[in-house]
Write a protein that holds these residues in place. Sequence first.
Motif, mmCIF file in Angstrom:
data_model
loop_
_atom_site.group_PDB
_atom_site.id
_atom_site.type_symbol
_atom_site.label_atom_id
_atom_site.label_comp_id
_atom_site.label_asym_id
_atom_site.label_seq_id
_atom_site.Cartn_x
_atom_site.Cartn_y
_atom_site.Cartn_z
ATOM 1 N N SER A 269 0.798 -1.117 0.016
ATOM 2 C CA SER A 269 -0.013 0.024 -0.107
ATOM 3 C C SER A 269 0.867 1.152 -0.059
ATOM 4 O O SER A 269 0.537 2.302 -0.269
ATOM 5 N N GLU A 270 2.135 0.934 0.254
ATOM 6 C CA GLU A 270 3.163 2.254 0.486
ATOM 7 C C GLU A 270 3.756 2.322 -0.695
ATOM 8 O O GLU A 270 4.831 3.085 -0.821
ATOM 9 N N ALA A 271 3.858 1.291 -1.619
ATOM 10 C CA ALA A 271 4.689 0.973 -2.784
ATOM 11 C C ALA A 271 4.991 2.380 -3.359
ATOM 12 O O ALA A 271 6.220 2.800 -3.820
ATOM 13 N N GLU A 272 4.023 3.296 -4.189
ATOM 14 C CA GLU A 272 3.944 4.155 -4.897
ATOM 15 C C GLU A 272 4.856 5.388 -4.025
ATOM 16 O O GLU A 272 5.865 5.873 -4.583
ATOM 17 N N ARG A 273 4.460 5.639 -2.949
ATOM 18 C CA ARG A 273 5.218 6.650 -2.027
ATOM 19 C C ARG A 273 6.729 6.137 -1.750
ATOM 20 O O ARG A 273 7.436 7.025 -1.880
ATOM 21 N N LEU A 274 6.876 4.785 -1.479
ATOM 22 C CA LEU A 274 8.072 4.568 -1.195
ATOM 23 C C LEU A 274 9.077 4.673 -2.396
ATOM 24 O O LEU A 274 10.276 4.715 -2.266
ATOM 25 N N GLN A 275 8.659 4.245 -3.696
ATOM 26 C CA GLN A 275 9.432 4.597 -4.875
ATOM 27 C C GLN A 275 9.855 5.936 -4.990
ATOM 28 O O GLN A 275 11.241 5.926 -5.154
ATOM 29 N N LEU A 276 9.098 6.700 -4.866
ATOM 30 C CA LEU A 276 9.343 8.394 -4.958
ATOM 31 C C LEU A 276 10.322 8.512 -3.557
ATOM 32 O O LEU A 276 11.577 9.187 -4.066
ATOM 33 N N ALA A 277 10.192 7.980 -2.508
ATOM 34 C CA ALA A 277 11.132 8.146 -1.512
ATOM 35 C C ALA A 277 12.581 7.507 -1.922
ATOM 36 O O ALA A 277 13.635 8.302 -1.245
ATOM 37 N N LEU A 278 12.544 6.433 -2.298
ATOM 38 C CA LEU A 278 13.980 5.943 -2.715
ATOM 39 C C LEU A 278 14.757 6.664 -3.714
ATOM 40 O O LEU A 278 16.040 7.104 -3.484
ATOM 41 N N GLN A 279 14.020 7.427 -4.594
ATOM 42 C CA GLN A 279 14.776 8.451 -5.267
ATOM 43 C C GLN A 279 15.283 9.593 -4.852
ATOM 44 O O GLN A 279 16.074 10.042 -4.918
ATOM 45 N N ARG A 280 14.337 10.179 -3.771
ATOM 46 C CA ARG A 280 14.763 11.202 -3.089
ATOM 47 C C ARG A 280 15.929 11.072 -2.003
ATOM 48 O O ARG A 280 16.811 11.741 -1.798
ATOM 49 N N MET A 281 15.934 9.735 -1.653
ATOM 50 C CA MET A 281 17.203 9.393 -0.656
ATOM 51 C C MET A 281 18.429 9.226 -1.681
ATOM 52 O O MET A 281 19.391 9.632 -1.143
ATOM 53 N N GLY A 282 18.438 8.759 -2.564
ATOM 54 C CA GLY A 282 19.331 8.713 -3.626
ATOM 55 C C GLY A 282 19.870 9.957 -3.986
ATOM 56 O O GLY A 282 20.926 10.477 -4.136
ATOM 57 N N ARG A 283 19.046 11.012 -4.260
ATOM 58 C CA ARG A 283 19.208 12.436 -4.656
ATOM 59 C C ARG A 283 19.943 13.208 -3.371
ATOM 60 O O ARG A 283 21.030 13.579 -3.545
ATOM 61 N N LEU A 284 19.455 12.927 -2.097
ATOM 62 C CA LEU A 284 20.049 13.322 -1.007
ATOM 63 C C LEU A 284 21.652 12.723 -0.760
ATOM 64 O O LEU A 284 22.699 13.754 -0.555
ATOM 65 N N GLU A 285 21.680 11.510 -1.038
ATOM 66 C CA GLU A 285 23.122 11.225 -0.604
ATOM 67 C C GLU A 285 24.039 11.322 -1.962
ATOM 68 O O GLU A 285 25.124 11.478 -1.769
ATOM 69 N N ALA A 286 23.305 11.506 -3.239
ATOM 70 C CA ALA A 286 24.262 12.004 -4.330
ATOM 71 C C ALA A 286 24.745 13.388 -4.043
ATOM 72 O O ALA A 286 25.849 13.568 -4.146
ATOM 73 N N VAL A 287 23.999 14.322 -3.573
ATOM 74 C CA VAL A 287 24.362 15.765 -2.986
ATOM 75 C C VAL A 287 25.430 15.575 -2.281
ATOM 76 O O VAL A 287 26.390 16.232 -2.281
ATOM 77 N N ARG A 288 25.274 14.786 -1.079
ATOM 78 C CA ARG A 288 26.062 14.515 -0.103
ATOM 79 C C ARG A 288 27.577 14.043 -0.742
ATOM 80 O O ARG A 288 28.864 14.615 -0.432
ATOM 81 N N ALA A 289 27.802 13.076 -1.555
ATOM 82 C CA ALA A 289 28.801 12.650 -2.178
ATOM 83 C C ALA A 289 29.358 13.741 -3.010
ATOM 84 O O ALA A 289 30.689 13.611 -3.166
ATOM 85 N N GLY A 290 28.551 14.258 -3.709
ATOM 86 C CA GLY A 290 29.176 15.433 -4.656
ATOM 87 C C GLY A 290 29.710 16.402 -3.801
ATOM 88 O O GLY A 290 30.931 17.139 -4.247
ATOM 89 N N LEU A 291 29.351 16.970 -2.615
ATOM 90 C CA LEU A 291 29.958 17.951 -1.859
ATOM 91 C C LEU A 291 31.461 17.350 -1.262
ATOM 92 O O LEU A 291 32.182 17.929 -1.354
ATOM 93 N N GLU A 292 31.500 16.164 -0.945
ATOM 94 C CA GLU A 292 32.534 15.354 -0.549
ATOM 95 C C GLU A 292 33.662 15.265 -1.501
ATOM 96 O O GLU A 292 34.842 15.501 -1.569
ATOM 97 N N LEU A 293 33.273 15.012 -3.071
ATOM 98 C CA LEU A 293 34.199 15.052 -4.272
ATOM 99 C C LEU A 293 34.377 16.540 -4.490
ATOM 100 O O LEU A 293 35.828 16.850 -4.611
#
Length: 779
Positions: A269-293
């Motif tokens: 029942s949370e699948a659609e929301r969770l799929q979008l949350a996974l993308q936002r988690m990816g974006r947030l971690e990618a921004v952190r990794a970009g700052l580290e680089l």
Amino acid sequence: MESGIAAPGSPDALRLAAQNALELPLLRQHWLDRCAHIYARRYVSSLNPAVSAQEIRQRLERSAALQQRLADTPGMPAAELPDITDLVLLASRPAAVLTGMELVRVRRVLELAAEYARFLTAAEDILSSDAELLAPNGVLLGRLQSGLDVDGVLLDSASPELARLRQQLRIQRAQVQQQLKGLLQERERRDIWQDPHVVQRGGRFLLPVKANFKGRLRGIVHDRSASGETLFIEPLAVVEQNNLLVELEAAQRQEEERILRSLTTLLGSEAERLQLALQRMGRLEAVRAGLELGAVWDGTIPLLRDSPSFCLRALRHPLLVLRHGSAVVANDLALGSEVKQLLITGPNTGGKSALLKAVGLVHLAGYLGLPIPAEGELGYFSSLYAVIGDAQDLQADLSSFSGQMRQVRDLLAQATSNSLILLDELGNGTDPREGAALAQAVAASLRDRGVVTILTSHMAVLKRYALREDGVLLGGMGFDIEQLRPTYRLQLGRAGASQGLLIARKIGLPDPVMALADAIHAGEQEHWESWEDRRDALLRAAEEQAARAQAAAEEQDRLRAQLRREAEKAAALRLRAEDEARQEWQKMLAEARSQVRAAIAGLKQGRDTQAASVTLDRLDQQLASPSSEAQALPAPGTRGLFLPLRQVVEVRRLDASGQRLQVDLRGKQLWIPLQQFQPDEKLALPKEQGRSQYVAPEEHPWRLDLRGQRRDVAEAALLRHLDAAVAAGRSQVEVLHGKGNGVLAELVREFAEQDPRVVAWRMARPEHGGGGVSELELR
């Protein structure tokens, strides 16, 4: 990342070729290596630099916001996570049941999502909007945490029914084992046991009996050992108890399956929301990794201009910094405003191509939201094309020159005034005279179309072209003649010599060969002296302009210091006057109190009451506040200042009883309190009805408020404000235009680009008003 296969010669194909030539895939790989989990790596892999200016600004804003958060409160979670994308998709299907271990993987992701959500709620910025999305379903996470151990086994706490069944199972097993152990201890049967231990087969507890003693124990044979010497018998006395045990185990399995199905359904029942949350988690971690680089090359978050022009200071090549660290030489470069084209010359391995690639790569990195190894502002180019390196293609039967010309043909067909074009050693690979003619023709075509272009070349023809044509800047890479090595420093206005003859002579080529080379070269250089003279004249003019700019800056500093001293002096005088007035008032008040006490004492003693009354009246007049008198109403037609808005108005009607008056403000009839009107007949009304009169605010004398004004009114006020600021020696002013529909903000930006007195325009920092305030730097 570009997807699919682009047609040869198409804009997508040209952009992809440019990204490969500029080594964006290698830079992207360094970014991927710093990502903590699969969702961030997917985001980085899918990121495309060819997007709108609004999307680029949002990427840069997210990087700046996270950089500030990490500086204020370090500790953003970063951990490897399992990939649950397929599990979430499976859970959304009817009748799906995930295993306990699969649900444990989901739980790990939800727990990190909850940590992300807590981190994002610590401040208010562009990242805060993701906090609610990342916060997992509390019921789902709670049941996963309380119902499963780390190995995916359901705990008794998963449901009351499961706890009850497991408790009955434990009791039933204990009873069956205790009864069977009693049989093992009977003396008359001690010799029939192959091994005096209770065993389990098929969920039933049995006893191991020697095959030749089968008749000594009544029961059901369930199994035989491989040797045939041992029979596994279920005594008749425990058959019913084993049956009950099997029934309880079946009920337990059914309850466990029910729990897993319930958890899977809740997850689905949370699948659609969770799929979008996974993308936002990816974006947030990618921004952190970009700052580290970006921290590796000491990067900064750049600003993005609306126009196809850039100004970069201390520019370095990102990949070279990763390889060589602080040894990489930085250069300053601005292009696209007045000068659209730059020709970089210099010796081989002198840094021409590296600087060319650095300009392109930092733009691509900035478009992806990464910090860049430079300071200043990137230009917004809707397309970035590059012809770099050997374009030879044996499969297509193309030589290096043919391949380069094919790329140039496609590039010329797609380039616009919003493109950035990078051309390395254009015209090489064929007859030098023909190659030079082609290179000059391509450069002139791009210049005439207003395309921002950077070229590198050794050709003298192109050097003369750069010195001769307006809108073209010549630059040379420095070379240390004594050390026979390049300095990698860009020198604008000067051609970088190839130094081929000098290097050959230093290396030791025979004198006859060098003499012949000198003679041939001298014949080619007969007209170069005139170009040298023109170059020197341009350099002198540039140095004089720089000197004038420095003098103007020093004069502005002097005026600012003088203004600061005068303001401090005025503040000191005001404080001293206030202190003196306070002391005088306290003195008068003390004397009045003394006289009142004397008058009261005289009344008590029966003295003359008339004298006491005269004394009190005199004190009342002496201490009466002048402001208590009613203010006289101005006559209709009186001009003055409407204090809250600092606007010149004219009185239309009066309301004596209400102590108010009606004025005309910007074409509107407005009733205002009398206290908000300051009469001043010296003030002039605007030429048009409703037009505002500019008056600098008292609290912020160099911040102009344009909110609510028409465009023509605002433009006139802005011009007067700038005149006053320049006359006062100000180096910066602020313009408050609000966000709204952006009409006034656009007016300020266009004004800043057109007025020669404005050096730079930018939006204020968030704490100073953000997008609602523009800051103008003045010459």
